[in-house]
Design a protein around this motif. Structure first.
Motif, PDB file in Angstrom:
ATOM      1  N   THR A 171      34.630  55.948  -4.017  1.00  0.00           N
ATOM      2  CA  THR A 171      33.558  55.911  -3.021  1.00  0.00           C
ATOM      3  C   THR A 171      33.870  54.838  -1.993  1.00  0.00           C
ATOM      4  O   THR A 171      34.589  53.872  -2.284  1.00  0.00           O
ATOM      5  N   PRO A 172      33.309  54.999  -0.765  1.00  0.00           N
ATOM      6  CA  PRO A 172      33.503  53.969   0.264  1.00  0.00           C
ATOM      7  C   PRO A 172      33.057  52.598  -0.234  1.00  0.00           C
ATOM      8  O   PRO A 172      33.707  51.587   0.038  1.00  0.00           O
ATOM      9  N   ALA A 173      31.957  52.558  -0.962  1.00  0.00           N
ATOM     10  CA  ALA A 173      31.459  51.280  -1.458  1.00  0.00           C
ATOM     11  C   ALA A 173      32.516  50.599  -2.325  1.00  0.00           C
ATOM     12  O   ALA A 173      32.739  49.396  -2.246  1.00  0.00           O
ATOM     13  N   ARG A 174      33.188  51.404  -3.119  1.00  0.00           N
ATOM     14  CA  ARG A 174      34.197  50.867  -4.013  1.00  0.00           C
ATOM     15  C   ARG A 174      35.378  50.314  -3.229  1.00  0.00           C
ATOM     16  O   ARG A 174      35.885  49.217  -3.507  1.00  0.00           O
ATOM     17  N   ILE A 175      35.806  51.116  -2.250  1.00  0.00           N
ATOM     18  CA  ILE A 175      36.925  50.670  -1.404  1.00  0.00           C
ATOM     19  C   ILE A 175      36.549  49.370  -0.690  1.00  0.00           C
ATOM     20  O   ILE A 175      37.292  48.390  -0.678  1.00  0.00           O
ATOM     21  N   GLY A 176      35.338  49.374  -0.104  1.00  0.00           N
ATOM     22  CA  GLY A 176      34.873  48.186   0.618  1.00  0.00           C
ATOM     23  C   GLY A 176      34.840  46.973  -0.278  1.00  0.00           C
ATOM     24  O   GLY A 176      35.293  45.893   0.099  1.00  0.00           O
ATOM     25  N   LEU A 189      37.777  51.540   5.346  1.00  0.00           N
ATOM     26  CA  LEU A 189      36.839  52.617   5.043  1.00  0.00           C
ATOM     27  C   LEU A 189      37.100  53.847   5.908  1.00  0.00           C
ATOM     28  O   LEU A 189      36.810  54.967   5.513  1.00  0.00           O
ATOM     29  N   SER A 190      37.647  53.609   7.106  1.00  0.00           N
ATOM     30  CA  SER A 190      37.819  54.730   8.032  1.00  0.00           C
ATOM     31  C   SER A 190      39.151  55.441   7.840  1.00  0.00           C
ATOM     32  O   SER A 190      39.515  56.312   8.612  1.00  0.00           O
ATOM     33  N   ILE A 231      41.081  57.221  -2.019  1.00  0.00           N
ATOM     34  CA  ILE A 231      39.967  57.995  -1.447  1.00  0.00           C
ATOM     35  C   ILE A 231      40.101  59.457  -1.849  1.00  0.00           C
ATOM     36  O   ILE A 231      39.134  60.107  -2.257  1.00  0.00           O
ATOM     37  N   ASP A 280      41.760  57.983   6.895  1.00  0.00           N
ATOM     38  CA  ASP A 280      41.703  59.411   6.574  1.00  0.00           C
ATOM     39  C   ASP A 280      42.778  59.693   5.532  1.00  0.00           C
ATOM     40  O   ASP A 280      43.972  59.521   5.809  1.00  0.00           O
ATOM     41  N   THR A 283      37.777  45.537   6.614  1.00  0.00           N
ATOM     42  CA  THR A 283      37.117  46.403   5.632  1.00  0.00           C
ATOM     43  C   THR A 283      36.732  47.727   6.275  1.00  0.00           C
ATOM     44  O   THR A 283      36.952  48.806   5.704  1.00  0.00           O
ATOM     45  N   ARG A 284      36.158  47.638   7.486  1.00  0.00           N
ATOM     46  CA  ARG A 284      35.770  48.878   8.158  1.00  0.00           C
ATOM     47  C   ARG A 284      36.979  49.753   8.424  1.00  0.00           C
ATOM     48  O   ARG A 284      36.915  50.976   8.324  1.00  0.00           O
TER      49      ARG A 284
END
Lengths: 879, 117
Positions: free
Chosen positions: A796-801, A868-869, A791, A871, A864-865
């Motif tokens: 991007t978050p989409a990529r991580i997800g 994404l969260s 990150i 830090d 997944t969430r």
């Protein structure tokens, strides 16, 4: 110096003994030494002092032996106390540890409980019904004896025939393969007590049946061979009716009761444990002597094989005896003897086996889940264990600690599971279809509990131990790197992935199977039966009870009854028939077709023949596809109506109407002319053979006992029809049987199996989802730092997800591929239970894949969430 | 000087008594008993050890290895709380018994109180 002397004098060896023995020897030696020293100090010579020391000690060997004994005792006691104290401490610590990880503990325990619960419930049924269907002594050698037509059974039904009394007598006398052969019959009788008529279940047996079944009368005595042969009117009461209706009164002995209008003397009471071999029967209320010399009746046979005799051998012997004495039907039908263990006659045996497989899969999924729960936990605990090891906890101590935790989980999970199983079993029993009535006998037995316990312990303890031994190897690494991820080796990750794939595969297998069964049941429910069961009822006129036996009297009674019922407003049509829905009536003979070669003598077969009135077709709503109804319904009518399948098969190229057939028994039977062709109808429900030949014959001089009635109202509208029977002198008129219920009953077993399989599938899927969730959460937790870095580097978050979700879906897809492949092979096991569904049904396989991947995605949502969260700053700094 | 044979059952109490001061090993106990009894008690040394083991099994004594003044390994016996309670009760009972027997043996014929009837 003195010590050495003492040792030399008494040859006390301190080596190679047990600790407590060494202790005793050392204590004695010290004593003798000190005594000798004391004496030397008092002025004695050394030699003299030894001798005196020994003398004062007393009988050395004897007391040493006693001291050994006492010391050994003490040692054992101490070890036990120590062990108990340790165990208590381990357990307390385990409780503490587990309490600190409530979610993990709850999930593991529940997973285990679900798996064990499902297994326990189903295995109880299997154990009771298949493994122990008959509780007689030497149950493993008990076999049921039947006969079957050896050829030409074209009724589409499996026909078993009760051996006649004549054959039974010959078998009993001559069959050497058996220790004993018993005959019995079951039925009902009308019992009257104080003018109150009721129906009771009767069992007719031979006197020797009691010892065969390993029981004895509670009070009174069994009837004798003499009483059985002389048709004495003696009866033994069943225990339950004795307790319920006769108040457990021992004075019933010598009293008389009225059965079917005749008076019987009560001579004893038989225990409730005594049951006829057909487990589905309700307990017998009245035990009556069986007349084995009455050649008019058939009877059930049961035998106990001699040790080491195979059923085939016994079957051959029974066949040869039967051939020697000749068939009772003369040359009409040839019958084979059937010798089979009771378990193979259990209804829906295949379905039960299927459910056993299904539940085994659920259990496997549960075990896999527990396994990776344990593995995941053990790896997060590497550091804790390593620290404890570094602080001096022995390896064995750590293993013990892990064992204590596992045992605690296993015990709780197993206890909960057995409880869940008990509940499940009772739910199954209360939902049982009427055709699986014997299910109610199912109990949780020792075998089942043992298996549940073994599974519970094995699944937790084995994996805990594996984890423990592995952790032992890498403990120093875990400390040195000081990182949580130290233990997450590639191999471990692979193992966990493999477990999830396995779970997913097993679930996919179950989804496919369950979907197929669901579709089968839907097909069964909407099947075109060829007649309209809604609003159709049948009533059997109980001629026997009314003591009407002359055919003419029966015919007159039926006609009068039909005339009166016809006047009931709701009744739209009605007819007398030998075969109402759910029943078959057979003729035995050779079916000869005019213009075709006469069938060979051995082709004698059962032919479904329904003797009925013209109104039958309208009442049933079976359309005629060709020809007409009977135009001649006299006693000498030679008309016949056949079903469409028969017509098509017999006269594939021409018109059936006008053709002639006959059923040959003695060669004097008249030719019958086909006047009409009726559509095929499955009057016993969708599972009966649709295309089996059926002949409809005009009433003739036979007497039918059944009346079918179509009503525009419900069952209540037929109350007058029952009242009319009562007015005509029938004291216990039967209730009208609904054709809808007959059809429904025919598919309630498949529906029940479908329901259970679906339940297990949902269960397995749930467990697999938990497993997937666990593994994905764990992966995210393990790679927090890595994700944080990515990150930070701008992913991007989409990529991580996508990455997280992708790895979950990859596991699911892997599982689906394996599972569906296995299903393509495995569904052959349920092929016989499918109705209108191919075993490679694309719908089922699609549903399997979609549901599986869908559930897997759902299970990945939370991990997944969480990913994404993350830090990035705290994630990187955290280590 | 005549030597007294120890009455059955009393050895246990004597051993407990010996240990009521301080932990001792087997020979010390024998030595103490001999000196306390002025050398008049006739005890087989082996009987003493059997008594020690018996008392230990009953939980009245506890034992552990220790080192003597001369640096020898010896098994030291300690009175447990249960042993102390037992000793107190036994001593009381024994005293009463001995007193009664002594009274009877030393009393004159008239000293026995007349029956109250």
């Amino acid at each position: 110096m003195i010590r050495a002397g003492i040792r030399r004098v008494f040859a006390l060896s301190l080596r190679g003994r047990r600790r407590w023995e060494r202790d005793v020897e050392e204590e004695i030696m010290l004593h003798l030494t000190l005594r000798a020293e004391q004496l030397v100090a008092a002025g004695r010579s050394a030699e003299d002092a030894y001798a005196e020391a020994v003398r004062r000690f007393g009988p050395l060997d004897e007391s040493r032996a006693r001291m050994f004994d006492a010391a050994r005792h003490r040692e054992r006691h101490m070890q036990r106390t120590e062990w108990l104290a340790d165990a208590r401490q381990d357990l307390r610590f385990a409780l503490h540890t587990l309490a600190g990880q409530k979610l993990w503990t709850a999930v593991t325990v529940l997973t285990l409980a679900l798996g064990i619960g499902a297994t326990t419930a189903v295995f109880s049924v299997v154990s009771t019904m298949i493994l122990h269907p008959i509780a007689y002594p030497h149950a493993d050698r008990i076999v049921l004896l039947y006969q079957q037509p050896s050829s030409g059974n074209n009724t589409g039904l499996q026909v078993t025939i009760l051996p006649s009394a004549r054959i039974m007598r010959a078998w009993r006398a001559d069959a050497h393969s058996f220790e004993a052969i018993e005959a019995y019959n079951a039925g009902t009788a009308g019992m009257e007590t104080d003018g109150d008529p009721s129906t009771v279940n009767t069992a007719r047996v031979l006197p020797s049946f009691l010892s065969f079944a390993g029981e004895r009368p509670l009070i009174g005595r069994m009837f004798t061979d003499g009483e059985a042969a002389s048709k004495s009117h003696v009866v033994l009461l069943g225990e339950s009716i004795w307790r319920q209706r006769f108040g457990s009164n021992p004075n019933v002995l010598g009293k008389y009761i009225t059965l079917d209008g005749a008076s019987y003397a009560i001579i004893g009471v038989l225990p409730a444990a005594l049951q006829l071999p057909s487990a589905s029967r309700n307990s017998s209320d009245m035990w009556l002597p069986l007349d084995i010399h009455d050649d008019q009746i058939g009877m059930y046979g049961i035998g106990r094989l001699r040790p080491g005799i195979a059923t085939e051998t016994a079957q051959r012997e029974l066949d040869s005896i039967q051939t020697r004495i000749g068939n009772i039907q003369g040359d009409h039908a040839t019958l084979n003897s059937i010798v089979m263990p009771p378990s193979s006659r259990v209804s829906y045996r295949d379905s039960l086996m299927l459910l056993t497989w299904a539940v085994a899969l659920v259990l496997l999924v549960a075990c896999a889940n527990v396994a990776h729960l344990v593995l995941a936990r053990s790896s997060t605990r590497q550091r804790e264990l390593a620290i404890r090891a570094a602080l001096g906890a022995g390896r064995w101590r750590i293993v013990r600690q892990l064992l204590a935790e596992s045992l605690l989980i296993a015990a709780t999970g197993t206890a909960l599971g057995v409880f869940a199983g008990w509940i499940g079993l009772h739910v199954m029993i209360s939902l049982r279809p009427s055709s699986l009535d014997s299910l109610k006998a199912a109990r949780l037995d020792g075998t089942t509990l043992g298996i549940a316990l073994a599974v519970g312990i094995a699944s937790t303890v084995v994996f805990a131990l594996l984890a423990a031994f592995r952790s032992g190897g890498s403990s120093s690494d875990a400390l040195r790197t000081g990182s949580l991820t130290a233990s997450s080796s590639r191999a471990q990750r692979r193992v966990r992935g493999l477990l999830v794939v396995t779970e997913m595969a097993l679930s996919a297998l179950l989804i496919v199977g369950a979907t197929m069964l669901v579709r089968s049941v839907i097909n069964l429910q909407s099947a075109k039966l060829g007649f309209e069961p809604h609003g159709l009822y049948s009533i059997k006129i109980p001629f026997e009870e009314a003591h009407i036996s002359a055919p003419a009297a029966r015919a007159a009674f039926t006609k009068a009854y039909l005339d009166r019922v016809r006047r009931i407003p709701a009744v739209t049509s009605l007819a007398a028939t030998t075969s109402p829905p759910g029943w078959f009536f057979f003729d035995i003979g050779r079916l000869e077709i005019e213009g075709q070669p006469a069938p060979p003598a051995t082709s004698t077969s059962f032919i479904t023949a329904n003797q009925t009135q013209n109104a039958f077709f309208a009442t049933m709503r079976i359309p005629l596809v060709r020809g007409s109804l009977f135009t001649d319904t006299s006693a000498t009518s030679t008309q016949v109506i056949v079903n469409a399948s028969f017509a098509r098969k017999t006269w594939p190229s021409g018109d059936a109407v006008g053709q002639r057939i006959r059923i040959v028994q003695t060669d004097s039977e008249p030719w019958l002319t086909v006047v009409g062709v009726a559509a095929d109808a499955q009057t016993s429900g969708p599972l009966s053979e649709a295309t089996a030949p059926v002949l409809y014959l005009p009433p003739g001089d036979r007497t039918w006992a059944n009346v079918i009635i179509r009503t525009s109202g419900g069952a209540a509208s037929l109350a007058p029809a029952v009242a009319i029977l009562r007015q005509m002198g029938i004291r216990r008129p039967p209730t009208p049987a609904s054709a809808e219920q007959v059809v429904d009953k025919a598919i309630d077993a498949p529906r029940f199996v479908m329901l259970l399989l679906t339940t297990f599938t949902v269960l397995a899927l749930l467990l697999a989802a938990i497993g997937m969730y666990g593994v994905m959460s764990y992966r995210v937790a393990q790679t927090t730092r890595e994700i944080g870095i990515r990150i930070a580097l701008g992913a991007t978050p989409a990529r991580i997800g996508r990455t997280v979700l992708g790895s979950g879906v990859a596991l699911a897809v892997g599982g689906a591929i394996v599972g569906l492949t296995a299903a393509a092979w495995g569904t052959r096991l349920i092929q016989a239970q499918l109705y209108g569904v191919s075993r490679l049904d694309p719908v089922a396989f699609t549903v399997g894949a979609v549901v599986l991947v869908g559930v897997a995605v759902l299970a990945c949502v939370i991990p997944t969430r969480r990913a994404l969260s993350i830090d990035p700053v705290s994630a990187i700094r955290a280590e | 000087m005549p030597r007294l044979t120890v009455l059955k059952g009393t050895l246990d109490v004597l051993v407990l008594r010996a240990l009521s001061w301080t932990p001792m090993h087997g020979f010390e106990i024998v030595d103490w008993l001999e000196r306390a009894g002025s050398g008049r008690l006739d005890i087989d040394d082996s009987a003493l050890y059997q008594a020690l083991y018996r008392l230990e099994e009953r939980g009245l004594l506890a034992a552990d290895w220790g080192v003597t003044e001369n640096n020898r390994r010896a098994r030291y016996y300690t009175l447990t709380p249960a042993g102390r309670t037992f000793l107190r009760a036994e001593t009381k009972q024994w005293m009463q018994y001995a007193q009664t027997v002594t009274t009877i043996l030393t009393a004159g014929k008239d000293a026995v109180p007349a029956n109250a009837t």
